[in-house]
Write a protein that holds these residues in place. Sequence first.
Motif, PDB file in Angstrom:
ATOM      1  N   PRO A 109      -6.198   1.390  -6.745  1.00 28.88           N
ATOM      2  CA  PRO A 109      -7.141   0.893  -6.274  1.00 28.88           C
ATOM      3  C   PRO A 109      -6.822  -0.519  -5.055  1.00 28.88           C
ATOM      4  N   LEU A 110      -5.458  -0.610  -4.371  1.00 31.02           N
ATOM      5  CA  LEU A 110      -5.187  -1.497  -3.472  1.00 31.02           C
ATOM      6  C   LEU A 110      -4.965  -0.393  -1.963  1.00 31.02           C
ATOM      7  N   ALA A 133       2.114  -9.224   4.234  1.00 29.42           N
ATOM      8  CA  ALA A 133       1.325  -8.726   3.428  1.00 29.42           C
ATOM      9  C   ALA A 133       1.545  -8.652   2.493  1.00 29.42           C
ATOM     10  N   LEU A 134       2.993  -8.853   1.757  1.00 27.65           N
ATOM     11  CA  LEU A 134       2.885  -8.742   0.477  1.00 27.65           C
ATOM     12  C   LEU A 134       2.299  -9.643  -0.194  1.00 27.65           C
ATOM     13  N   PRO A 135       1.608 -10.585   0.040  1.00 28.22           N
ATOM     14  CA  PRO A 135       0.650 -11.029  -1.291  1.00 28.22           C
ATOM     15  C   PRO A 135      -0.531 -10.992  -1.458  1.00 28.22           C
ATOM     16  N   PHE A 136      -1.408  -9.809  -0.702  1.00 24.90           N
ATOM     17  CA  PHE A 136      -2.713  -8.800  -0.698  1.00 24.90           C
ATOM     18  C   PHE A 136      -2.090  -7.858  -1.105  1.00 24.90           C
ATOM     19  N   MET A 157       7.222  -7.015  -7.927  1.00 25.54           N
ATOM     20  CA  MET A 157       7.380  -6.208  -6.572  1.00 25.54           C
ATOM     21  C   MET A 157       8.605  -5.498  -6.571  1.00 25.54           C
ATOM     22  N   THR A 158       9.604  -6.177  -7.773  1.00 22.68           N
ATOM     23  CA  THR A 158      10.910  -5.742  -6.906  1.00 22.68           C
ATOM     24  C   THR A 158      10.481  -4.004  -7.360  1.00 22.68           C
ATOM     25  N   TYR A 159      10.087  -3.017  -7.919  1.00 27.29           N
ATOM     26  CA  TYR A 159       9.156  -1.693  -7.727  1.00 27.29           C
ATOM     27  C   TYR A 159       9.123  -0.877  -6.195  1.00 27.29           C
ATOM     28  N   ARG A 160       9.311  -2.088  -5.116  1.00 20.61           N
ATOM     29  CA  ARG A 160       9.215  -2.081  -3.409  1.00 20.61           C
ATOM     30  C   ARG A 160      10.224  -1.060  -3.596  1.00 20.61           C
ATOM     31  N   ILE A 161      10.830  -1.477  -3.831  1.00 19.31           N
ATOM     32  CA  ILE A 161      12.874  -1.186  -2.776  1.00 19.31           C
ATOM     33  C   ILE A 161      12.329  -0.056  -3.217  1.00 19.31           C
ATOM     34  N   ASP A 219      -2.612  -5.712  -7.661  1.00 23.51           N
ATOM     35  CA  ASP A 219      -1.333  -5.024  -8.718  1.00 23.51           C
ATOM     36  C   ASP A 219      -2.110  -5.091 -10.171  1.00 23.51           C
ATOM     37  N   PRO A 220      -2.555  -4.230 -11.007  1.00 20.82           N
ATOM     38  CA  PRO A 220      -3.371  -4.663 -12.502  1.00 20.82           C
ATOM     39  C   PRO A 220      -2.411  -5.031 -13.159  1.00 20.82           C
TER      40      PRO A 220
END
Length: 242
Positions: free
Chosen positions: A83-84, A162-165, A1-5, A170-171
């Motif tokens: 999909p998310l 919400a991050l774990p969900f 999830m590093t790309y989230r920033i 994420d494929p």
Amino acid sequence: MTYRIIKLAAIIVGFMVLTSGCAHRAPYEEASDPLQSVNRAVYKFNDSLDRHLLKPVAQGYQNVVPSPVKIGVRNFFSNLGEPLTIINDLLQGKPTVMLSDIMRFSFNSTFGLGGVMDVATGWDLPQHKEDFGQTLASWGVGGGWYLMLPFLGPSNVRDTLALPFNTSFDPIVYTEPVTRFPAGIIRVVSLRADLLNASQVLDAAALDPYISVREAYRQVRWNLIYDGDPPEPDFFDEVLLP
């Protein structure tokens, strides 16, 4: 999830350009950011990581990789996020939007060669972005305190929970490490490269980048939660509601 920033920064910087003259309200700042001293330290760490690692790598990527390849990479990873969005369309009770997003994902995954080409937009199937933080907000869950997360960037209590969900859809998470790590790095570098010009606006315009990023994040999330047509928030909306 590093790309989230990087994803959030793209939206935030763009929003800052439009709202650079907006004033901050002290009551909201004090109520929403009681961990400011810790958040500032994390922000400084994230900023240093970006300046000394992500940005230089992204500049090399931008200069060396041909534009068609960069566009294909961007489209491919964007398609992986569909999909998310689809599941959150369902959870938010948006059947029409969900059907559109299912068609978009199907067409881009097949006719678009796995999402490398975005054929769906040209077929009047626009992209939507939904995540579980937005879904929780639509259910009435308030944002809570502002948080600056290491590597991930700006958030709040609701979006952090919400991050774990979000991650579970994420494929790339389910691929073997030999694929997962290179794919994750390419995704981060691609997203950061798209921000090279925009990040100069933040460096030049913000007197206090931390405050600017925080307020822009809050307003961007407010806008996303209401699908681009948000009500004018008051003090209680800002602190207790989405």
